[in-house]
Design a protein around this motif. Structure first.
Motif, PDB file in Angstrom:
ATOM      1  N   TYR A  85     -58.726  65.183  -5.092  1.00  0.00           N
ATOM      2  CA  TYR A  85     -59.166  63.955  -4.435  1.00  0.00           C
ATOM      3  C   TYR A  85     -59.411  62.857  -5.475  1.00  0.00           C
ATOM      4  CZ  TYR A  85     -60.941  61.490  -0.323  1.00  0.00           C
ATOM      5  OH  TYR A  85     -61.094  60.608   0.724  1.00  0.00           O
ATOM      6  N   ARG A  86     -60.070  63.223  -6.564  1.00  0.00           N
ATOM      7  CA  ARG A  86     -60.333  62.239  -7.616  1.00  0.00           C
ATOM      8  C   ARG A  86     -59.034  61.722  -8.232  1.00  0.00           C
ATOM      9  NH1 ARG A  86     -65.163  65.625  -8.699  1.00  0.00           N
ATOM     10  NH2 ARG A  86     -63.832  66.991  -9.944  1.00  0.00           N
ATOM     11  N   VAL A 219     -67.426  62.360  -5.961  1.00  0.00           N
ATOM     12  CA  VAL A 219     -66.350  61.355  -6.063  1.00  0.00           C
ATOM     13  C   VAL A 219     -66.862  59.932  -6.214  1.00  0.00           C
ATOM     14  CG1 VAL A 219     -64.700  62.799  -4.799  1.00  0.00           C
ATOM     15  CG2 VAL A 219     -66.094  61.139  -3.538  1.00  0.00           C
ATOM     16  N   LEU A 222     -66.901  58.152  -9.817  1.00  0.00           N
ATOM     17  CA  LEU A 222     -65.575  57.680 -10.197  1.00  0.00           C
ATOM     18  C   LEU A 222     -65.216  56.422  -9.428  1.00  0.00           C
ATOM     19  CD1 LEU A 222     -62.783  57.950 -11.547  1.00  0.00           C
ATOM     20  CD2 LEU A 222     -62.142  59.460  -9.649  1.00  0.00           C
TER      21      LEU A 222
END
Length: 390
Positions: A85-86, A219, A222
């Motif tokens: 996902y990141r 997340v 980020l």
């Protein structure tokens, strides 16, 4: 507001040219062809963005970048799913796409039981009937604990509903509920769905909520650094289905979410239709309270029905007061000096679209064009009245 429409990619029967002719300047889309949990490559993102820009539009919002079930379950592969996902966020940012929608609904995305409910004027709408869902759950899926999930009167109506259906109608109901509606992240057969439900046996609402907070804590730092906005879509409908918890359906849920994860990137896709199913939700008050978190708007309306059902209404004609909602949106937009992307949602099938095959349920062209025109006119009218009052 920035006027947009959802586009499902090159195979969408509603073209980018159609969307531009409707008066939109932006597009809401995703790489729907990518498997859930896979990293979105820069090349694929850039190609999709180029298609949109060649049509004279911009990719305003990602809808959606799916959250893998391993993250919702907090399972052993969660860390790998979070890493992917990141990476996808980094790749989207590299291409200049910075607002990302997601949801945290277990297994099923938005759920309806009828995709062609005929309205008095002959247009077709999407509808949710509790007895139809219970008929599938109890009599077709045969989930072991299904009987205890519904009050006596719903079980009784579900038995009558099921008995009235032939095999084709039963198959159609099954496909409508679990085959995946447009934009849905998963598609199941009944046996697969039943097994997937069993995987959530130890996940109650509090556990799911903590897993949501854990996802965001992993997340959001980020996203903060990249200047991105992650906007959660509320549960649709905002109540438990098939014994699976749902935790984003009220002002109380949102308060817990933003208190637990106060990062600036932790935002909200305010869906009027989803929140509007619950009569206790004061939508204008919620917009004002969480206005600094609202970075995307779904402006649709539902008509609540006796017995807990609802159907998609015209954008200005449902149970929610769209005039008051638009005034609240204008208030947060003006105070923050920003144009929030919005899209009309779940338009009726009407006029020539009734004769066309292959359109995505809720996403035919003319019904959404009607909704966009009504919403555009409402915003202009409110703005003019505000100007005249000053």
């Amino acid at each position: 507001m920035e006027q947009t429409m959802r586009w499902f990619g090159p195979r969408d029967p509603v073209s980018l040219s159609d969307i531009r002719q409707a008066g939109c300047t932006g597009v809401v889309t995703a790489l729907h062809e990518m498997p859930n949990g896979a990293v979105w490559p820069v090349e694929a993102i850039a190609h999709r963005k180029a298609l949109i820009e060649q049509a004279g539009l911009r990719w305003s919002v990602v809808e959606s970048l799916p959250v893998h079930e391993a993250i919702k379950l907090g399972g052993p592969s969660r860390d790998d799913a979070l890493a992917n996902y990141r990476k996808s966020l980094v790749n989207l940012h590299a291409c200049g796409v910075t607002t990302v929608t997601y949801n945290f609904m277990p297994l099923l995305d938005w759920t309806r039981t009828d995709l062609a409910y005929e309205l008095p004027d002959g247009a077709l709408a999407l509808r949710f009937e509790p007895e139809a869902l219970a008929a599938y759950d109890i009599h077709i899926l045969r989930r072991p604990s299904a009987e205890g999930s519904y009050p006596d009167h719903v079980r009784a109506r579900a038995a009558v509903y099921f008995a009235s259906m032939d095999s084709a109608a039963r198959h159609r109901l099954e496909r409508t509920i679990i085959a995946g509606l447009p934009g849905s992240e998963e598609s199941f057969g009944s046996a697969e769905f039943l097994a997937a439900i069993e995987g959530y046996a130890q996940i109650d609402a509090q556990t799911l909520r903590e897993n949501l907070f854990g996802f965001l804590r992993a997340v959001c730092p980020l996203a903060d650094d990249l200047g991105m906005r992650l906007v959660i879509h509320p549960d649709d409908p905002p109540f438990e289905l098939f014994g699976l918890p749902r935790v984003v359906g009220s002002a109380d849920d949102l308060g817990k979410l933003f208190d637990a994860v106060p990062n600036v990137s932790n935002g909200l896709c305010f869906c009027v239709g989803s929140f509007g199913v619950a009569a206790q939700n004061d939508l204008p008050a919620m917009i004002r309270r969480f206005g600094d978190r609202v970075h995307f708007l779904h402006l649709r309306n539902v008509r609540r029905e006796a017995g807990g059902g609802f159907h998609e209404a015209t954008h200005l004609g449902g149970s929610s007061d769209m005039v008051a909602i638009m005034k609240a949106i204008r208030s947060i937009s003006m105070s923050g000096r920003r144009s929030i992307p919005m899209r009309p949602d779940h338009g009726h099938r009407m006029l020539d679209d009734l004769e066309k095959s292959g359109s995505n349920p809720g996403y035919s062209a003319i019904g959404r064009l009607r909704g966009l025109a009504e919403l555009r006119g409402l915003e202009i009218g409110i703005a003019a009245h505000e100007g005249a009052s000053q």
